[in-house]
Design a protein around this motif. Structure first.
Motif, PDB file in Angstrom:
ATOM      1  N   SER A  68       0.754  -0.646   0.455  1.00 43.26           N
ATOM      2  CA  SER A  68      -0.125  -0.046   0.262  1.00 43.26           C
ATOM      3  C   SER A  68       0.911   0.980   0.044  1.00 43.26           C
ATOM      4  CB  SER A  68      -0.565   0.124   0.638  1.00 43.26           C
ATOM      5  OG  SER A  68       0.122   0.081   2.148  1.00 43.26           O
ATOM      6  N   TRP A  69       2.468   1.131   0.233  1.00 43.71           N
ATOM      7  CA  TRP A  69       2.789   2.563   0.621  1.00 43.71           C
ATOM      8  C   TRP A  69       3.109   3.137  -0.882  1.00 43.71           C
ATOM      9  CZ3 TRP A  69       7.887   2.602  -1.508  1.00 43.71           C
ATOM     10  CH2 TRP A  69       8.820   3.872  -1.531  1.00 43.71           C
ATOM     11  N   LYS A  70       3.485   3.677  -1.214  1.00 42.34           N
ATOM     12  CA  LYS A  70       4.034   4.504  -2.133  1.00 42.34           C
ATOM     13  C   LYS A  70       5.115   5.334  -2.243  1.00 42.34           C
ATOM     14  CE  LYS A  70      -0.457   4.052  -4.901  1.00 42.34           C
ATOM     15  NZ  LYS A  70      -1.567   4.503  -5.109  1.00 42.34           N
ATOM     16  N   ASP A  75       9.922  14.761  -3.445  1.00 44.75           N
ATOM     17  CA  ASP A  75      10.681  13.795  -4.149  1.00 44.75           C
ATOM     18  C   ASP A  75      10.322  12.542  -5.210  1.00 44.75           C
ATOM     19  OD1 ASP A  75      12.507  15.844  -3.308  1.00 44.75           O
ATOM     20  OD2 ASP A  75      13.383  14.658  -2.355  1.00 44.75           O
ATOM     21  N   PHE A  76       9.113  12.070  -4.459  1.00 44.97           N
ATOM     22  CA  PHE A  76       8.674  10.842  -4.702  1.00 44.97           C
ATOM     23  C   PHE A  76       9.778   9.599  -5.225  1.00 44.97           C
ATOM     24  CE2 PHE A  76       5.767  13.898  -5.444  1.00 44.97           C
ATOM     25  CZ  PHE A  76       4.839  13.358  -5.414  1.00 44.97           C
ATOM     26  N   PRO A  98      10.051  10.997   4.456  1.00 48.40           N
ATOM     27  CA  PRO A  98      10.918  10.706   4.522  1.00 48.40           C
ATOM     28  C   PRO A  98      10.127   8.931   3.540  1.00 48.40           C
ATOM     29  CG  PRO A  98      10.660   9.793   7.086  1.00 48.40           C
ATOM     30  CD  PRO A  98       9.038  10.806   6.486  1.00 48.40           C
ATOM     31  N   PRO A  99      11.314   8.624   2.946  1.00 49.64           N
ATOM     32  CA  PRO A  99      10.531   8.088   1.558  1.00 49.64           C
ATOM     33  C   PRO A  99      11.217   6.571   1.605  1.00 49.64           C
ATOM     34  CG  PRO A  99      13.140   8.686   1.580  1.00 49.64           C
ATOM     35  CD  PRO A  99      12.242   9.347   2.518  1.00 49.64           C
ATOM     36  N   PHE A 100      10.372   5.975   3.630  1.00 48.40           N
ATOM     37  CA  PHE A 100      10.210   4.527   3.137  1.00 48.40           C
ATOM     38  C   PHE A 100       8.551   3.971   3.941  1.00 48.40           C
ATOM     39  CE2 PHE A 100      13.053   6.350   5.844  1.00 48.40           C
ATOM     40  CZ  PHE A 100      12.780   7.058   6.921  1.00 48.40           C
TER      41      PHE A 100
END
Length: 445
Positions: A199-201, A206-207, A351-353
């Motif tokens: 479900s995480w995107k 910054d994607f 954050p990217p996680f």
């Protein structure tokens, strides 16, 4: 007696007195000789390590936590040899098995051992730092090396260097087999494929792809810190307005939309973004260093504090990252934009996680339990980590206890709009368990 004989007699007395002084200085009849020294050398090195963590490329929170773990362990392993009531971590940590043959212990100067270990391990783990910071490492080492060379007989100084190198070599070699080596160069592995069930995107601004998706498979220092502390699954991802998932997202939405100035201050104080700061693990190191200075902790005490704290926060990120990449849970910004308000933005950058559990919560809980083991449950203190910053309100914050601190650090992620309730509070429990496991390590002979 002739004048010449008088002179020789007086000289002999001076020589014998000097020898007696040296013998007394290196005599281990004084128990725990390493504890007779101040922690100054350790405090100075960790202040520099915080700066290196902030400025060295690729030092994301998991990477920083790992470096703190191994540096702290190496430091303890060297200095603990001079603590008669302490034992090695060899055989107590996952995969660490080594032996070192030492000379008579009076041949070592423990601050010199500490300095040499910190120099070697810092140079190793921060090998990609800037030329300017590499020079700062060498300058700090030279400062203490020159000091000790003046104070010590050559045999003691050299023996201390040899011991330090052997300890550091063993810990560095062990570190290279844990799965996280050179993580600063590969924070976003290109071979990772996000499962269709996630479900995480990737999120604004910054994607970018997921940070350190394999970190949860690294070797922890204590197996129980991963295997025995995994929380229950998060609420089922659902767009149903009657679902717990929707309820939690609505809570984040409402908190951010009605945010107070104090809550913004808390969110920013604990954000500890990479590049801007020494990351959340660096915040933990800063607190420990402040308390070591505040309590005038000696060399032996400081080394044990940094060893246990390093173990705890390193394992906290392995444990948390295992949870994150097994659950791959959606972030509030994604869920709210798609299901509640397409124009909504959080207070902090996401954050990217994946979302579950909160890294801040897990590592803050671990920090709290380790600090409790050294300073007590009701220890009141002031956190000065961000004192002097101008980009946020870095006014020092006072806490009645370490649990008080951990709870504020955890809830700051709700105020920032980047975590739901379960990630925050179950993450704290995950961290508390990790911290207790580390605190319960029996290092006494």
């Amino acid at each position: 007696m002739s004048n010449v004989r008088v002179i020789y007699f007086l000289l002999a007395i001076l020589v014998l007195s000097a020898c007696k002084k040296d013998d007394d200085f290196y005599n281990l009849s004084n128990v725990e000789i390493a504890k007779t020294y101040s922690s100054e050398v350790v405090v100075d090195w960790y202040e520099l390590i915080k700066t290196l963590t902030k400025e060295t490329p690729g030092f994301t929170p998991p990477v920083a936590a790992r470096a703190f773990g191994y540096i702290g362990i190496a430091l303890y392993e060297g200095v603990s040899i001079g603590l008669p009531n302490k034992t090695s971590l060899s055989g107590k940590l996952n995969g660490l098995q080594y032996t070192i043959q030492t000379e008579d212990l009076e041949m070592y100067h423990w601050p010199a051992v500490a300095n040499a270990i910190l120099n070697q391990t810092t140079l190793y783990f921060y090998s990609n730092t800037s030329d300017e910071r590499m020079e700062a490492i060498m300058d700090l080492n030279n400062e203490y090396t020159s000091k000790y060379q003046l104070e010590l007989v050559p045999e003691v100084f050299e023996a201390s260097q040899v011991l330090a190198k052997e300890v550091a070599d063993n810990i560095i070699e062990w570190s290279e087999t844990d799965g996280g080596m050179n993580g600063q160069f590969n924070n976003f592995p290109t071979d990772y494929i996000l499962p269709l069930t996630a479900s995480w995107k990737p999120t604004a601004p910054d994607f970018s792809g997921p940070l350190q998706p394999y970190w949860g498979t690294n070797r922890p220092f204590l197996l129980a810190n991963v295997d025995a502390v995994q929380p229950v699954a998060p609420p089922i991802a659902s767009t149903d307005e009657n679902s717990l998932c929707y309820e939690r997202a609505t809570e984040v939405y409402n908190v951010v939309n009605n945010i107070t100035s104090e809550q913004i201050k808390i969110a920013e104080f604990w954000s500890d973004d990479p590049v801007t700061t020494a990351t959340p693990p660096g915040h933990s190191i800063a607190i420990a260093n402040q308390l070591i200075v505040e309590n005038n902790s000696n060399l032996g005490e400081a080394t044990e504090i940094f060893a246990k704290l390093g173990i705890a926060i390193s394992d906290a990120f392995i444990s948390c990252w295992k949870t994150k990449y097994e659950t791959l849970y959606v972030r509030p910004i994604t869920y709210i934009n798609e299901n509640i308000d397409p124009n909504w933005e959080p207070i902090l950058s996401t954050p990217p996680f994946p979302e579950y559990t909160s890294g801040h919560s897990v590592q803050s809980g671990a920090l709290a339990e380790v600090m409790i083991s050294f300073f007590g449950e009701n220890y009141a203190f002031v956190d000065r980590t961000h004192e002097g910053r101008t980009d946020i309100d870095g006014t020092p914050r006072a806490y009645d206890s370490f649990i008080d601190m951990a709870e504020e650090a955890a809830v700051s992620r709700l105020y920032g709009g980047i975590h739901y309730q379960e990630a925050i509070y179950l993450g704290l429990e995950q961290g508390y368990a990790i911290g207790r496991n580390v605190s319960n390590l029996d290092l006494d002979n």
